[in-house]
Motif scaffolding. Structure first.
Motif, mmCIF file in Angstrom:
data_model
loop_
_atom_site.group_PDB
_atom_site.id
_atom_site.type_symbol
_atom_site.label_atom_id
_atom_site.label_comp_id
_atom_site.label_asym_id
_atom_site.label_seq_id
_atom_site.Cartn_x
_atom_site.Cartn_y
_atom_site.Cartn_z
ATOM 1 N N PRO A 37 50.951 25.855 -5.690
ATOM 2 C CA PRO A 37 50.446 26.277 -4.382
ATOM 3 C C PRO A 37 49.559 25.203 -3.761
ATOM 4 O O PRO A 37 48.889 24.459 -4.468
ATOM 5 C CB PRO A 37 49.636 27.538 -4.699
ATOM 6 C CG PRO A 37 50.182 28.029 -6.003
ATOM 7 C CD PRO A 37 50.573 26.795 -6.762
ATOM 8 N N SER A 39 46.247 24.003 -1.508
ATOM 9 C CA SER A 39 44.866 24.484 -1.410
ATOM 10 C C SER A 39 44.451 24.485 0.050
ATOM 11 O O SER A 39 44.665 23.501 0.763
ATOM 12 C CB SER A 39 43.926 23.587 -2.226
ATOM 13 O OG SER A 39 44.262 23.623 -3.605
ATOM 14 N N GLN A 68 53.086 29.387 -0.501
ATOM 15 C CA GLN A 68 52.089 29.856 -1.460
ATOM 16 C C GLN A 68 50.838 28.978 -1.351
ATOM 17 O O GLN A 68 50.939 27.746 -1.361
ATOM 18 C CB GLN A 68 52.644 29.789 -2.881
ATOM 19 C CG GLN A 68 53.688 30.845 -3.200
ATOM 20 C CD GLN A 68 53.045 32.175 -3.565
ATOM 21 O OE1 GLN A 68 52.156 32.221 -4.414
ATOM 22 N NE2 GLN A 68 53.481 33.243 -2.925
ATOM 23 N N LYS A 70 46.347 28.788 -2.249
ATOM 24 C CA LYS A 70 45.079 29.311 -2.742
ATOM 25 C C LYS A 70 44.012 28.980 -1.712
ATOM 26 O O LYS A 70 43.962 27.856 -1.205
ATOM 27 C CB LYS A 70 44.738 28.715 -4.104
ATOM 28 C CG LYS A 70 45.693 29.158 -5.211
ATOM 29 C CD LYS A 70 45.255 28.664 -6.579
ATOM 30 C CE LYS A 70 46.186 29.174 -7.672
ATOM 31 N NZ LYS A 70 45.748 28.726 -9.026
ATOM 32 N N PHE A 222 39.004 28.550 -5.395
ATOM 33 C CA PHE A 222 40.307 28.884 -4.859
ATOM 34 C C PHE A 222 40.919 30.096 -5.563
ATOM 35 O O PHE A 222 41.941 30.606 -5.134
ATOM 36 C CB PHE A 222 41.256 27.681 -4.979
ATOM 37 C CG PHE A 222 40.916 26.566 -4.027
ATOM 38 C CD1 PHE A 222 41.294 26.641 -2.704
ATOM 39 C CD2 PHE A 222 40.198 25.469 -4.454
ATOM 40 C CE1 PHE A 222 40.969 25.631 -1.815
ATOM 41 C CE2 PHE A 222 39.874 24.452 -3.579
ATOM 42 C CZ PHE A 222 40.269 24.532 -2.251
ATOM 43 N N GLY A 223 40.258 30.546 -6.637
ATOM 44 C CA GLY A 223 40.719 31.742 -7.311
ATOM 45 C C GLY A 223 42.011 31.540 -8.081
ATOM 46 O O GLY A 223 42.709 30.549 -7.908
ATOM 47 N N ARG A 225 44.780 33.457 -7.999
ATOM 48 C CA ARG A 225 46.000 33.944 -7.378
ATOM 49 C C ARG A 225 46.281 33.215 -6.051
ATOM 50 O O ARG A 225 45.372 32.843 -5.331
ATOM 51 C CB ARG A 225 45.896 35.454 -7.106
ATOM 52 C CG ARG A 225 45.820 36.304 -8.369
ATOM 53 C CD ARG A 225 45.814 37.771 -8.025
ATOM 54 N NE ARG A 225 45.743 38.614 -9.223
ATOM 55 C CZ ARG A 225 45.717 39.932 -9.203
ATOM 56 N NH1 ARG A 225 45.758 40.572 -8.037
ATOM 57 N NH2 ARG A 225 45.651 40.612 -10.329
ATOM 58 N N ALA A 226 47.569 33.057 -5.772
ATOM 59 C CA ALA A 226 47.983 32.435 -4.524
ATOM 60 C C ALA A 226 48.459 33.496 -3.544
ATOM 61 O O ALA A 226 48.958 34.551 -3.955
ATOM 62 C CB ALA A 226 49.112 31.425 -4.782
#
Length: 231
Positions: A37, A39, A68, A70, A222-223, A225-226
């Protein structure tokens, strides 16, 4: 959903996008190995790509409407600093000489070569932050070329050149830098007149401590999950 946007100043490659790399990425879309993904920085309500310009262009050329990604909340200056001095160093081996030079200049301009107290970081510490973009010997020379020879002498860089530092010495350097940052935080917070601002800062500090104790990393969050974003 808000569309992902691009800002020219976030693209640190003076030569622009590499068409061959875009074609390679486009050919891999829909394959067994998913593309990482991109950013994206959320600045207010706007979404700006900070890492993944080639991946974004590949999706657009393939007539895809979503990608996708983040997402992390940042200020505009934080987003630019991340794009120029964090994200691009992960792909440093693919940068041209001019691209590396621009990234180094952005690193200096953002003050990332300095500790919280304004003193110079060691060349080895800087090399680590730049993910090996340059060796610590090259960074030492670049710092001298930037007029920081006296600062290098002040931190005793000559000793670091003569022998390999131990892991303990490197850890102690990082510990000292962290302590100075904490001292600066502790000195600033009591001077704030707005109780709401003080409360938010203290809440953030407590949250960071909790996350660090759980073994999480901080910085641009950014965690795991996307999300699917419009392009």
């Amino acid at each position: 959903m808000t569309e992902v946007l691009e800002r020219p100043e976030f693209q640190n490659r003076p030569e622009g996008l590499d068409p061959k790399h875009v074609r390679k990425l486009r050919a891999s879309l829909g394959g067994l190995e998913p593309i990482e993904p991109i950013s994206v920085a959320q600045v207010g309500k706007a979404l700006y790509v900070v890492d993944g310009f080639h991946r974004l262009e590949a999706h657009r050329q393939d007539k895809r409407e979503q990608i996708q990604a983040k997402v992390a909340r940042m200020s505009l200056s934080e987003a630019e600093a991340h794009a120029k001095t964090v994200a691009n160093t992960r792909h440093g081996k693919n940068l041209t000489r001019e691209g590396k030079r621009k990234l180094w200049e952005a690193f200096l301009a953002a003050g990332r070569h300095l500790k919280a107290d304004g003193t110079l970081k060691s060349p080895r510490a800087i090399a680590g932050e730049l993910n090996g973009l340059y060796s610590h010997q090259t960074i030492r020379n670049l710092l001298r070329a930037a007029g920081l020879a006296d600062e290098l002498e002040a931190i005793g860089v000559s000793r670091w050149e003569q022998e390999e530092p131990t892991l303990q010495e490197l850890e102690e350097e990082r510990e000292a830098e962290a302590e100075m940052a904490l001292q600066r935080f502790a000195a600033i917070v009591p001077t704030l007149q707005d109780e709401g601002i003080r409360g938010r800062l203290l809440h953030t500090a407590r949250d960071w401590v909790d996350r660090l104790e759980r073994g999480e990393t901080l910085g641009a969050d950014f965690g795991p999950r996307a999300a699917e974003l419009d392009i």
